[in-house]
Motif scaffolding. Structure first.
Motif, PDB file in Angstrom:
ATOM      1  N   GLY A 176       0.810  -1.226   0.000  1.00 38.53           N
ATOM      2  CA  GLY A 176       0.000   0.000   0.000  1.00 38.53           C
ATOM      3  C   GLY A 176       0.833   1.261   0.000  1.00 38.53           C
ATOM      4  O   GLY A 176       0.393   2.307  -0.455  1.00 38.53           O
ATOM      5  N   PHE A 177       2.071   1.178   0.545  1.00 39.86           N
ATOM      6  CA  PHE A 177       2.924   2.365   0.596  1.00 39.86           C
ATOM      7  C   PHE A 177       3.870   2.494  -0.581  1.00 39.86           C
ATOM      8  O   PHE A 177       4.522   3.499  -0.751  1.00 39.86           O
ATOM      9  N   VAL A 178       3.991   1.469  -1.409  1.00 38.50           N
ATOM     10  CA  VAL A 178       4.854   1.517  -2.585  1.00 38.50           C
ATOM     11  C   VAL A 178       4.160   2.361  -3.654  1.00 38.50           C
ATOM     12  O   VAL A 178       3.022   2.108  -4.000  1.00 38.50           O
ATOM     13  N   PRO A 179       4.843   3.411  -4.171  1.00 35.80           N
ATOM     14  CA  PRO A 179       4.199   4.232  -5.194  1.00 35.80           C
ATOM     15  C   PRO A 179       3.911   3.428  -6.458  1.00 35.80           C
ATOM     16  O   PRO A 179       4.697   2.583  -6.861  1.00 35.80           O
ATOM     17  N   ALA A 180       2.777   3.699  -7.046  1.00 38.00           N
ATOM     18  CA  ALA A 180       2.398   2.995  -8.276  1.00 38.00           C
ATOM     19  C   ALA A 180       3.296   3.438  -9.421  1.00 38.00           C
ATOM     20  O   ALA A 180       3.574   4.618  -9.582  1.00 38.00           O
ATOM     21  N   GLU A 181       3.774   2.484 -10.200  1.00 42.68           N
ATOM     22  CA  GLU A 181       4.593   2.808 -11.361  1.00 42.68           C
ATOM     23  C   GLU A 181       3.689   3.307 -12.469  1.00 42.68           C
ATOM     24  O   GLU A 181       2.593   2.814 -12.665  1.00 42.68           O
ATOM     25  N   ALA A 182       4.168   4.312 -13.164  1.00 47.45           N
ATOM     26  CA  ALA A 182       3.388   4.847 -14.281  1.00 47.45           C
ATOM     27  C   ALA A 182       3.144   3.749 -15.308  1.00 47.45           C
ATOM     28  O   ALA A 182       3.958   2.859 -15.503  1.00 47.45           O
ATOM     29  N   ALA A 183       2.012   3.810 -15.952  1.00 44.10           N
ATOM     30  CA  ALA A 183       1.662   2.822 -16.983  1.00 44.10           C
ATOM     31  C   ALA A 183       2.298   3.249 -18.302  1.00 44.10           C
ATOM     32  O   ALA A 183       1.683   3.935 -19.104  1.00 44.10           O
ATOM     33  N   TRP A 184       3.526   2.853 -18.520  1.00 46.09           N
ATOM     34  CA  TRP A 184       4.252   3.217 -19.721  1.00 46.09           C
ATOM     35  C   TRP A 184       3.580   2.584 -20.928  1.00 46.09           C
ATOM     36  O   TRP A 184       3.104   1.458 -20.871  1.00 46.09           O
ATOM     37  N   LYS A 185       3.574   3.343 -22.003  1.00 46.37           N
ATOM     38  CA  LYS A 185       2.947   2.868 -23.235  1.00 46.37           C
ATOM     39  C   LYS A 185       3.811   3.312 -24.417  1.00 46.37           C
ATOM     40  O   LYS A 185       4.379   4.397 -24.409  1.00 46.37           O
ATOM     41  N   GLN A 186       3.853   2.478 -25.433  1.00 50.84           N
ATOM     42  CA  GLN A 186       4.615   2.816 -26.629  1.00 50.84           C
ATOM     43  C   GLN A 186       3.732   3.614 -27.589  1.00 50.84           C
ATOM     44  O   GLN A 186       2.606   3.226 -27.881  1.00 50.84           O
ATOM     45  N   TYR A 187       4.263   4.727 -28.052  1.00 49.30           N
ATOM     46  CA  TYR A 187       3.566   5.582 -29.014  1.00 49.30           C
ATOM     47  C   TYR A 187       4.346   5.538 -30.321  1.00 49.30           C
ATOM     48  O   TYR A 187       5.561   5.714 -30.327  1.00 49.30           O
TER      49      TYR A 187
END
Length: 182
Positions: free
Chosen positions: A14-25
């Motif tokens: 719960g305290f670990v920051p969520a990693e951004a949802a990287w996406k290929q453009y």
């Protein structure tokens, strides 16, 4: 005991920051595809420098966790033979001159062999406290400036996002598809 361990595991997660949802453009008209943590904003501008004079440029910018991810693609299709000089001018310009210090950290190569694409990778520490990692590449008449910048005092200064944006291991993973990257 198992309940206590499970409870601690849930608390830590719960305290670990969520990693951004990287996406290929994919930008086929710009000759490249790139991963961003959030959808980039696209703008057009004019790139100006003494040797380059003026050239049309497309800028893709994304900001996530205080880090600015930016890819600039400058169209020099009518001046492709001047690529080496344009890269060196861009490196001098991007390094900041007297506005900071820089270190050339690598000369990355993509797709070794007949389709090799080479670049310059730099770490730039500006006097105004901005840390930047940047790749400068010229390929098929286009100058690519790929940079991730963050203030030195920002929590994002040591984010894995900086390395992920500049990571070339994705080229090794995609193999033959890599040729479409450039």
């Amino acid at each position: 005991m198992r309940l206590l361990v499970f409870g601690l595991a849930v608390a830590v997660i719960g305290f670990v920051p969520a990693e951004a949802a990287w996406k290929q453009y994919k930008y086929t008209e710009l000759g490249i595809f790139k991963d961003f943590p959030v959808e980039p904003v696209r703008t057009t501008t004019t790139y100006k420098a003494p040797l380059a004079k003026e050239a049309p440029a497309t800028v893709l910018t994304a900001v996530d966790e205080g880090i600015t991810y930016k890819m600039t693609v400058v169209d020099f299709s009518k001046r492709a033979a001047e690529g080496a000089n344009l890269v060196l001018e861009a490196a001098e310009r991007e390094s900041g001159g007297l506005r900071g210090t820089f270190t050339v950290t690598d000369f990355p190569l993509w797709d070794h062999g007949a389709n090799t694409v080479a670049g310059i990778e730099m770490l730039i520490e500006s006097k105004d406290g901005i840390h930047t990692v940047e790749d400068i590449v010229f390929h098929k008449g286009k100058l690519y400036l790929i940079a991730a910048s963050v203030p030195n005092d920002s929590p994002g200064r040591h984010s894995l996002g900086l390395a992920r944006f500049m990571d070339r291991s994705e080229e090794r993973r995609v193999g033959k598809e890599c040729r479409s990257r450039w």
